[in-house]
Structure formats: structure tokens, C-alpha cells
Design a protein around this motif. Structure first.
Motif, PDB file in Angstrom:
ATOM      1  N   MET A   1       0.990  -1.307  -0.063  1.00  0.00           N
ATOM      2  CA  MET A   1       0.075   0.111  -0.168  1.00  0.00           C
ATOM      3  C   MET A   1       0.889   1.343   0.280  1.00  0.00           C
ATOM      4  O   MET A   1       1.898   1.429   0.913  1.00  0.00           O
ATOM      5  CB  MET A   1      -1.002   0.065   1.139  1.00  0.00           C
ATOM      6  N   LYS A   2       0.777   1.988  -1.082  1.00  0.00           N
ATOM      7  CA  LYS A   2       1.431   3.244  -0.986  1.00  0.00           C
ATOM      8  C   LYS A   2       0.607   4.465  -0.261  1.00  0.00           C
ATOM      9  O   LYS A   2      -0.517   4.533  -0.415  1.00  0.00           O
ATOM     10  CB  LYS A   2       1.494   3.534  -2.519  1.00  0.00           C
ATOM     11  N   THR A   3       1.504   5.392   0.371  1.00  0.00           N
ATOM     12  CA  THR A   3       1.048   6.423   1.252  1.00  0.00           C
ATOM     13  C   THR A   3       1.238   7.820   0.373  1.00  0.00           C
ATOM     14  O   THR A   3       2.109   8.072  -0.103  1.00  0.00           O
ATOM     15  CB  THR A   3       1.712   6.663   2.398  1.00  0.00           C
ATOM     16  N   ILE A   4      -0.105   8.221   0.047  1.00  0.00           N
ATOM     17  CA  ILE A   4      -0.192   9.851  -0.671  1.00  0.00           C
ATOM     18  C   ILE A   4      -0.590  10.742   0.230  1.00  0.00           C
ATOM     19  O   ILE A   4      -1.234  10.713   1.154  1.00  0.00           O
ATOM     20  CB  ILE A   4      -1.457   9.655  -1.637  1.00  0.00           C
ATOM     21  N   LEU A   5       0.642  11.797   0.238  1.00  0.00           N
ATOM     22  CA  LEU A   5       0.150  13.147   1.056  1.00  0.00           C
ATOM     23  C   LEU A   5      -0.412  13.959   0.349  1.00  0.00           C
ATOM     24  O   LEU A   5      -0.308  14.417  -0.852  1.00  0.00           O
ATOM     25  CB  LEU A   5       1.629  13.586   1.574  1.00  0.00           C
ATOM     26  N   VAL A   6      -1.829  14.739   0.902  1.00  0.00           N
ATOM     27  CA  VAL A   6      -2.471  15.680   0.464  1.00  0.00           C
ATOM     28  C   VAL A   6      -2.065  16.941   1.404  1.00  0.00           C
ATOM     29  O   VAL A   6      -2.436  16.880   2.450  1.00  0.00           O
ATOM     30  CB  VAL A   6      -3.775  15.252   0.296  1.00  0.00           C
ATOM     31  N   VAL A   7      -1.442  17.953   0.487  1.00  0.00           N
ATOM     32  CA  VAL A   7      -1.317  19.132   1.231  1.00  0.00           C
ATOM     33  C   VAL A   7      -2.633  20.034   0.786  1.00  0.00           C
ATOM     34  O   VAL A   7      -2.664  20.484  -0.270  1.00  0.00           O
ATOM     35  CB  VAL A   7       0.007  19.910   0.776  1.00  0.00           C
ATOM     36  N   ALA A   8      -3.199  20.289   1.979  1.00  0.00           N
ATOM     37  CA  ALA A   8      -4.568  21.012   1.709  1.00  0.00           C
ATOM     38  C   ALA A   8      -4.844  21.944   2.728  1.00  0.00           C
ATOM     39  O   ALA A   8      -4.072  22.150   3.632  1.00  0.00           O
ATOM     40  CB  ALA A   8      -5.496  19.986   1.467  1.00  0.00           C
ATOM     41  N   ASP A   9      -6.128  22.626   2.866  1.00  0.00           N
ATOM     42  CA  ASP A   9      -6.645  23.336   3.977  1.00  0.00           C
ATOM     43  C   ASP A   9      -7.143  22.283   5.005  1.00  0.00           C
ATOM     44  O   ASP A   9      -7.204  20.975   4.757  1.00  0.00           O
ATOM     45  CB  ASP A   9      -8.071  23.963   3.308  1.00  0.00           C
ATOM     46  N   PRO A  10      -7.420  22.917   6.047  1.00  0.00           N
ATOM     47  CA  PRO A  10      -7.827  21.994   7.395  1.00  0.00           C
ATOM     48  C   PRO A  10      -9.118  21.119   6.718  1.00  0.00           C
ATOM     49  O   PRO A  10      -9.809  21.607   6.337  1.00  0.00           O
ATOM     50  CB  PRO A  10      -8.244  22.767   8.350  1.00  0.00           C
ATOM     51  N   LEU A  11      -8.652  19.871   7.043  1.00  0.00           N
ATOM     52  CA  LEU A  11      -9.843  19.085   6.998  1.00  0.00           C
ATOM     53  C   LEU A  11     -10.997  19.156   7.396  1.00  0.00           C
ATOM     54  O   LEU A  11     -12.152  19.097   6.718  1.00  0.00           O
ATOM     55  CB  LEU A  11      -9.352  17.335   7.041  1.00  0.00           C
ATOM     56  N   GLU A  12     -11.215  19.800   8.617  1.00  0.00           N
ATOM     57  CA  GLU A  12     -12.290  20.311   9.482  1.00  0.00           C
ATOM     58  C   GLU A  12     -12.921  21.325   8.378  1.00  0.00           C
ATOM     59  O   GLU A  12     -14.447  21.217   8.821  1.00  0.00           O
ATOM     60  CB  GLU A  12     -12.042  20.806  10.711  1.00  0.00           C
ATOM     61  N   SER A  13     -12.589  22.010   7.426  1.00  0.00           N
ATOM     62  CA  SER A  13     -13.172  23.015   6.933  1.00  0.00           C
ATOM     63  C   SER A  13     -13.697  22.529   5.373  1.00  0.00           C
ATOM     64  O   SER A  13     -14.534  23.249   4.673  1.00  0.00           O
ATOM     65  CB  SER A  13     -12.221  24.237   6.633  1.00  0.00           C
ATOM     66  N   PHE A  14     -13.490  21.378   5.129  1.00  0.00           N
ATOM     67  CA  PHE A  14     -14.101  20.728   3.989  1.00  0.00           C
ATOM     68  C   PHE A  14     -15.518  20.656   3.808  1.00  0.00           C
ATOM     69  O   PHE A  14     -16.144  20.216   4.812  1.00  0.00           O
ATOM     70  CB  PHE A  14     -13.454  19.318   3.583  1.00  0.00           C
ATOM     71  N   LYS A  15     -15.956  21.096   2.384  1.00  0.00           N
ATOM     72  CA  LYS A  15     -17.298  20.751   2.272  1.00  0.00           C
ATOM     73  C   LYS A  15     -17.403  19.602   1.344  1.00  0.00           C
ATOM     74  O   LYS A  15     -17.399  19.777   0.249  1.00  0.00           O
ATOM     75  CB  LYS A  15     -17.958  22.160   1.748  1.00  0.00           C
ATOM     76  N   THR A  16     -17.586  18.410   1.981  1.00  0.00           N
ATOM     77  CA  THR A  16     -17.476  17.137   1.314  1.00  0.00           C
ATOM     78  C   THR A  16     -18.348  17.013   0.036  1.00  0.00           C
ATOM     79  O   THR A  16     -18.156  16.203  -0.846  1.00  0.00           O
ATOM     80  CB  THR A  16     -17.590  15.808   2.066  1.00  0.00           C
ATOM     81  N   TYR A  17     -19.645  17.457   0.035  1.00  0.00           N
ATOM     82  CA  TYR A  17     -20.396  17.515  -0.878  1.00  0.00           C
ATOM     83  C   TYR A  17     -19.900  17.980  -2.289  1.00  0.00           C
ATOM     84  O   TYR A  17     -20.494  17.695  -3.235  1.00  0.00           O
ATOM     85  CB  TYR A  17     -21.806  17.878  -0.443  1.00  0.00           C
ATOM     86  N   LYS A  18     -18.837  18.971  -2.098  1.00  0.00           N
ATOM     87  CA  LYS A  18     -18.446  19.648  -3.472  1.00  0.00           C
ATOM     88  C   LYS A  18     -16.965  19.691  -3.436  1.00  0.00           C
ATOM     89  O   LYS A  18     -16.519  20.298  -4.564  1.00  0.00           O
ATOM     90  CB  LYS A  18     -19.166  20.875  -3.390  1.00  0.00           C
ATOM     91  N   ASP A  19     -16.436  19.260  -2.629  1.00  0.00           N
ATOM     92  CA  ASP A  19     -14.817  19.383  -2.460  1.00  0.00           C
ATOM     93  C   ASP A  19     -14.352  18.396  -3.380  1.00  0.00           C
ATOM     94  O   ASP A  19     -14.185  17.220  -3.065  1.00  0.00           O
ATOM     95  CB  ASP A  19     -14.399  19.076  -1.092  1.00  0.00           C
ATOM     96  N   THR A  20     -13.544  18.979  -4.567  1.00  0.00           N
ATOM     97  CA  THR A  20     -12.753  17.838  -5.526  1.00  0.00           C
ATOM     98  C   THR A  20     -11.646  17.019  -4.809  1.00  0.00           C
ATOM     99  O   THR A  20     -11.314  15.862  -4.996  1.00  0.00           O
ATOM    100  CB  THR A  20     -12.338  18.521  -6.632  1.00  0.00           C
ATOM    101  N   THR A  21     -10.850  17.937  -3.681  1.00  0.00           N
ATOM    102  CA  THR A  21      -9.915  16.977  -3.011  1.00  0.00           C
ATOM    103  C   THR A  21     -10.479  15.859  -2.268  1.00  0.00           C
ATOM    104  O   THR A  21      -9.740  14.904  -2.274  1.00  0.00           O
ATOM    105  CB  THR A  21      -8.847  18.033  -2.172  1.00  0.00           C
TER     106      THR A  21
END
Length: 174
Positions: A1-21
């Protein structure tokens, strides 16, 4: 299993219904990859060392609320990840700018960084249209209120869109 690092805004701020990340992370996990995340502010470099980040290893839960769980937290060199995805939303501020420089150094150290840090600095997506002007509708890029008024007088129906916005924020039809 390969680990992918995602550099992004705080996960707590995601709007998962529309967030492409979030959609990309969901697909990566579905394909069997492990996920780690950090914010640009978590990147660091010190003389004699490698670019590293304080990362959270996460798993997506499939639930609407509490959509991720943190499995571990650790400082890790960026070159240890199978890939790094730079997914920080606008605005393009100094933190973003300096993060691209740290990611570029991580590339020199052997990290596989997507999107190219230099391209992120040199090629902002909202201005990419200038390279294909022959295919574009009438477009004006300016900070001048007078130029916007003149453009509106000529075209009568225009869309105003800030260059540093995202997710449909700040867009107006006049």
C-alpha cells in the motif's frame, strides 16, 4: 500500500459534498492507497535536513459527519511518500507561495510532487485563459473600476469573478 500525502486546507473546513480534493482522496483510498494530510503551514526545512511535514495519517470513514479518522500523527520527510498532491485552495497568499518553494526543494530531494510547484506559481488557473484568447469569450482582467464599467457598457451582460476566489464565492452577474 502506497501512502499519498495531500497538502490542503484543514480537513475540518472541507465541504465534502462539493470538494474535489475530498473526491480525489476517496478514490485514492478506494484504489488501496493510504492517505496522509497536512497544511502548508506544517511544511518545514532545516539546514542539513530534508523538507518534512507534521502529517496526519487518516482513513475516510464513509460517514457524512466525522468523515475521516486520524490513525497517527508524525513528522515525516516528504520524499518518503509515494506522491504528494498540492491541493490548497486560493487565495494565493505568501503561505501558499512559500509552500511551493518548500515543495520544489522536496522535489530536488526525490519527492514526487503533483501539481508542479513552479507551475502553481507561474500558471494560476484563472489566468490560463490568456494563453487561449482566440477561443475565449470577451474577457477583461483588471482592477480598474473604470475599465469594468466600460466593459459592461460595451457588453451589457457580464460576469465579475475575483481571481483569488474559489467554490463560486464572489461571482456576480451584472
Amino acid at each position: 500500500m502506497k501512502t499519498i500525502l495531500v497538502v490542503a486546507d484543514p480537513l475540518e473546513s472541507f465541504k465534502t459534498y462539493k470538494d474535489t480534493t475530498f473526491a480525489m482522496m476517496r478514490e485514492l483510498q478506494r484504489r488501496g492507497h493510504a492517505l496522509a494530510t497536512c497544511e502548508p503551514r506544517h511544511l518545514q526545512w532545516q539546514t542539513g535536513g530534508l523538507v518534512s511535514a507534521e502529517v496526519r495519517e487518516i482513513a475516510l470513514t464513509g460517514r457524512e459527519h466525522e468523515w475521516f479518522e486520524v490513525k497517527a500523527t508524525a513528522r515525516r520527510p516528504l520524499r518518503d511518500f509515494a506522491a504528494i498532491l498540492m491541493r490548497k485552495d486560493p487565495p494565493f497568499d505568501s503561505e501558499f507561495f512559500y509552500a511551493t518553494h518548500l515543495l520544489e526543494q522536496a522535489e530536488r530531494e526525490g519527492a514526487r510532487v503533483f501539481n508542479s510547484p513552479q507551475a502553481l506559481r507561474d500558471h494560476p488557473e484563472k489566468l490560463a485563459l490568456m494563453e487561449f484568447g482566440q477561443f475565449a469569450p470577451p474577457t477583461l482582467v483588471t482592477r480598474s473600476a473604470d475599465a469594468i464599467r466600460a466593459f459592461h457598457a460595451e457588453h451589457r451582460d457580464i460576469i465579475l469573478k475575483p481571481l483569488d476566489g474559489m467554490g463560486g464565492m464572489g461571482i456576480f452577474r451584472v
